[in-house]
Structures are given as structure tokens and as C-alpha cells.
Design a protein around this motif. Structure first.
Motif, PDB file in Angstrom:
ATOM      1  N   UNK A 103       0.821  -1.231  -0.107  1.00  0.00           N
ATOM      2  CA  UNK A 103      -0.010   0.232   0.098  1.00  0.00           C
ATOM      3  C   UNK A 103       0.768   1.334  -0.013  1.00  0.00           C
ATOM      4  N   UNK A 104       1.974   1.132   0.805  1.00  0.00           N
ATOM      5  CA  UNK A 104       2.632   2.586   0.904  1.00  0.00           C
ATOM      6  C   UNK A 104       3.352   2.960  -0.387  1.00  0.00           C
ATOM      7  N   UNK A 105       3.955   1.870  -1.171  1.00  0.00           N
ATOM      8  CA  UNK A 105       4.514   2.134  -2.349  1.00  0.00           C
ATOM      9  C   UNK A 105       3.688   2.706  -3.261  1.00  0.00           C
ATOM     10  N   UNK A 106       2.737   1.911  -3.516  1.00  0.00           N
ATOM     11  CA  UNK A 106       1.795   2.364  -4.634  1.00  0.00           C
ATOM     12  C   UNK A 106       1.115   3.447  -4.201  1.00  0.00           C
ATOM     13  N   UNK A 107       0.803   4.015  -3.111  1.00  0.00           N
ATOM     14  CA  UNK A 107       0.197   5.224  -2.617  1.00  0.00           C
ATOM     15  C   UNK A 107       1.364   6.395  -2.841  1.00  0.00           C
ATOM     16  N   UNK A 313     -11.604   0.780  11.631  1.00  0.00           N
ATOM     17  CA  UNK A 313     -10.246   0.519  12.496  1.00  0.00           C
ATOM     18  C   UNK A 313      -9.587   1.892  12.793  1.00  0.00           C
ATOM     19  N   UNK A 314      -9.283   1.891  14.207  1.00  0.00           N
ATOM     20  CA  UNK A 314      -8.399   2.827  14.530  1.00  0.00           C
ATOM     21  C   UNK A 314      -7.077   2.527  14.071  1.00  0.00           C
ATOM     22  N   UNK A 315      -6.300   3.607  13.306  1.00  0.00           N
ATOM     23  CA  UNK A 315      -5.209   3.326  12.643  1.00  0.00           C
ATOM     24  C   UNK A 315      -4.252   4.538  12.561  1.00  0.00           C
ATOM     25  N   UNK A 316      -3.159   4.302  12.349  1.00  0.00           N
ATOM     26  CA  UNK A 316      -2.183   5.357  12.164  1.00  0.00           C
ATOM     27  C   UNK A 316      -2.073   5.985  10.738  1.00  0.00           C
ATOM     28  N   UNK A 317      -2.496   7.249  10.487  1.00  0.00           N
ATOM     29  CA  UNK A 317      -2.646   7.930   9.130  1.00  0.00           C
ATOM     30  C   UNK A 317      -1.282   8.282   8.526  1.00  0.00           C
ATOM     31  N   UNK A 318      -0.909   7.729   7.420  1.00  0.00           N
ATOM     32  CA  UNK A 318       0.412   8.200   6.900  1.00  0.00           C
ATOM     33  C   UNK A 318       0.010   9.122   5.589  1.00  0.00           C
ATOM     34  N   UNK A 319       0.426  10.257   5.450  1.00  0.00           N
ATOM     35  CA  UNK A 319       0.255  11.315   4.580  1.00  0.00           C
ATOM     36  C   UNK A 319       1.012  11.170   3.471  1.00  0.00           C
ATOM     37  N   UNK A 320       0.767   9.898   2.386  1.00  0.00           N
ATOM     38  CA  UNK A 320       1.276   9.778   1.336  1.00  0.00           C
ATOM     39  C   UNK A 320       1.539  10.893   0.146  1.00  0.00           C
ATOM     40  N   UNK A 321       0.434  11.876   0.287  1.00  0.00           N
ATOM     41  CA  UNK A 321       0.465  12.875  -0.560  1.00  0.00           C
ATOM     42  C   UNK A 321       1.415  13.675  -0.212  1.00  0.00           C
ATOM     43  N   UNK A 322       1.683  14.104   0.929  1.00  0.00           N
ATOM     44  CA  UNK A 322       2.758  15.151   1.375  1.00  0.00           C
ATOM     45  C   UNK A 322       4.252  14.395   1.151  1.00  0.00           C
TER      46      UNK A 322
END
Length: 378
Positions: A103-107, A313-322
Motif C-alpha cells: 500500500x505504501x509504495x503504490x500510494x 479501524x483505529x489506525x495511524x494515518x500516513x500522509x502519502x500525498x505529502x
């Protein structure tokens, strides 16, 4: 010779519109519209057209729109090859990565492409199946053949930080998701702080300790999250349960969930990504454990589907756009200043998206205990 290279001037018909057909007896090929033609129709200088064509600053909005309208009306297409020879740049950023499946790489790639396009740049993507020194150098060679101005390397696994892979010197480069900030420009999510937020949230709800499902051992991000999980528990004087190893997949989270469902006293779990958290939710459901009444679950990433899990789900949000924006801005700064990759790590902050998969532990007995399960009829 014009700013875009050799030009052939073509008279613009009255009204500015260029009609269909070659306009030449015998069907000879229609001559290419020049930058001067666009300037004449728009009522501006050729230098202004060049600035608009190359995405350069210094043109007011109304004038820029006027030039773009003239380009569309005349069917003008900039001569990218001539521009590259003249200015020494190709308006293309190369992206090298080892996996598009996560997910991280594709986003991150999506964000890089979006922000590059906003700056007038295209991206060229080269995936590497096996991350070795030869393959990385081969990818850089290919990037050179494809004529790119800079390279962004998305390197999730431990390579650069161990010295196994060295990037060619003198290249405009930014590295994502690595521990190589002492040698290259690195942009990354603050992995450790995100994991701290997750564990502190669960402890703050009253859970005695927090179990953990890790990412792959070779993952830089996974390692940072695991280290932070352990550090928070140790700093709080809480017991540190053995970590369960995952591989980012929901299947590995499911397997970990089946094991944790049999652990007496397990009331809270931090999964290193949302997909593994999804596997946990299914395993707990199959074993008759309610989330969050019996076991609280926190993930990491905040994928778009996380808000629609059962429970959300409670989760840590990563700002991939930033992350993508900072990568593009970094390489463009290198291109424009003709500088190299400056060592240092630029960390993008995280936030905690609190939803319905976390709650205080059940009172009276540990929800994961044998006694608690008996009370639910197991």
C-alpha cells in the motif's frame, strides 16, 4: 532559430483558427505550428510563450490562460527534444522501486506522479524484482537511456543503510523509506512516532500491555514501528509480549490473530499495517472474540478501506500525498540549482485516526482470559 529549435513560420488565418487539411496543393504535409505563431495569436512575446510551455514562473494567470488557449486553438505542441537540447533537461523524473504491491509504495508513486504532473513533469517507472547492487545500477543505466532529469528511489527494504547498494555519484536523487540520511536526501513518514501514538493510545485506554504483529524483518518501516512499540512499553514499565511476525498481508494477520485468540490476557494488539489488522479482525471474529469489547486493534497506514472495516479501524494515518510532494520538490530543487543530493532525512508527521476498534478493557477480568471466555459461553 527560435527557443524551441528550428522553426518554419506559418501565416495564421484570419480569426486565428487553423482549418483542417494540409492547406497545400497536392496534399503536402502541414507545416508545424511555431512558438511565434502562438505568440502572435495570444498577443504576447515568444519568451512568454516559452515560459508557459516550460511551466516556468513569472507569468500572470490571465496571460497564462491566454497563451494556453492559443496553443489549444492552433494545436501547438512543444518540441520536447529541441527543448531538452536547449535547456539540458527532459521534464521527466525516474522512479525506481522494488514493489508496487504494498500500500505504501503504490500510494507514494501515485502521489509522486500527481505532484510531478502539477509541476509539468512526467514520471518514468522502473520496478526491480530482486534488489541487488547490479540490478539497481542497471536501473540507473536504463534511466539514463530514457533521459530523465532526476531519480526517486523507493527502497522499503534494508539496502542503502547497510551499504549493500550504492547509488551512482552526481545524480539528482531522493530516497524514500530508508535509513540512508547520512548519505542521501531521504523523505519518509515518521514511522517511530506513528507507532508510539498507536501504543500510547492503547495504554491510555487502560490496557496493561500491547501485543504486536510486525512487518517483514527486512523492512525499514516495519523495524522502526517494532522498535517504537517495544520502547513505549519499556518506558512505561509494562511487560513486553513476544512479537508475532507478519509479512504485510491479511493472511499473515489472520494467522497471528488465531494465535493471539488463545493468549490469556491479550486485550490489545498493534498491527504494523492495516491489511494485517484486517486479518486479525477476521480471526478474532471466528474465535468468538468481539472487537473492541474483548480485544482492541490498531493498524498503520489508514488505507481508504480502513474506515469501512467491521468495526471501523483505529489506525495511524500516513500522509502519502505529502511524502510525494516533498520528494518532487526536493528533486526539482536539485535540478534547478544544479546541486546534488544533500544528506538528511525529512520526516512527514503522522496522526492517529481513532475509530471503533479500540476501547478500554473489560472490567472484572482480563477479556482474553479463560474466565472471560467462559462468561461468553465458550
Amino acid at each position: 532559430m527560435g527557443p524551441d529549435g528550428p522553426e518554419q513560420r506559418v501565416p495564421v488565418p484570419a480569426g486565428g483558427a487553423r482549418r483542417g487539411g494540409s492547406g497545400v496543393p497536392g496534399g503536402r504535409r502541414k507545416q508545424r505550428v511555431s512558438m511565434a505563431d502562438v505568440a502572435k495569436l495570444a498577443g504576447v512575446s515568444s519568451q512568454t510563450v516559452s515560459r508557459v510551455s516550460n511551466g516556468r514562473p513569472g507569468v500572470i494567470g490571465s496571460t497564462r490562460e491566454q497563451v494556453l488557449a492559443a496553443m489549444r486553438e492552433l494545436g501547438y505542441r512543444p518540441n520536447s527534444a529541441a527543448r531538452a537540447l536547449r535547456y539540458g533537461q527532459f521534464n521527466t523524473i525516474g522512479v525506481i522501486l522494488f514493489s508496487l504491491s504494498s500500500t505504501g509504495n503504490s500510494r507514494t508513486v501515485e502521489a509522486i506522479a500527481t505532484h510531478a504532473a502539477a509541476e509539468g513533469y512526467a514520471i518514468t517507472l522502473i520496478p526491480i524484482d530482486v534488489p541487488t547492487q547490479d540490478n539497481v545500477l542497471g536501473a540507473f543505466t536504463r534511466m539514463g537511456e530514457l533521459a530523465v532529469d532526476a531519480v526517486i528511489v523507493i527502497m522499503e527494504i534494508h539496502l542503502l543503510d547497510t551499504g549493500t547498494v550504492q547509488l551512482p555519484p552526481g545524480v539528482h536523487v531522493v530516497v524514500v523509506d530508508s535509513d540512508a540520511g547520512d548519505r542521501y536526501s531521504v523523505v519518509d513518514t515518521d514511522q517511530a512516532d506513528g507507532a508510539r501514538k498507536a501504543v500510547q493510545h492503547l495504554l491510555g485506554l487502560g490496557h496493561r500491555t500491547v501485543w504486536h504483529v510486525t512487518g517483514p524483518e527486512e523492512s525499514f518501516a516495519g523495524q522502526r514501528r517494532t522498535q517504537a512499540w517495544r520502547a513505549v512499553l519499556e518506558e512505561a514499565g509494562r511487560p513486553v509480549p513476544p512479537a508475532l511476525h507478519g509479512d504485510w498481508s491479511a493472511e499473515s494477520g489472520y494467522a497471528a490473530g488465531l494465535a493471539l485468540a488463545e493468549e490469556p490476557g491479550c486485550t490489545a494488539v498493534f498491527a504494523a499495517n492495516d491489511q494485517m489488522a484486517l486479518g486479525l479482525l477476521r480471526a478474532f471474529h471466528e474465535r468468538g472474540l468481539a472487537v473492541p469489547a474483548d480485544i482492541s486493534v490498531v493498524g498503520f497506514d489508514d488505507i481508504p478501506d480502513a474506515a469501512f472495516f467491521v468495526p471501523p479501524l483505529t489506525t495511524v494515518h500516513q500522509d502519502f500525498a505529502e511524502v510525494g510532494r516533498r520528494c518532487v520538490q526536493n528533486v526539482l530543487r536539485q535540478i534547478r540549482t544544479r546541486g546534488g543530493s544533500q544528506p538528511g532525512t525529512d520526516l512527514v508527521p503522522t496522526s492517529l485516526a481513532i475509530r471503533h476498534s479500540t476501547a478500554p478493557p473489560r472490567q472484572g477480568s482480563q477479556p482474553g482470559s479463560v474466565e472471560g471466555r467462559r462468561r461468553r459461553g465458550r
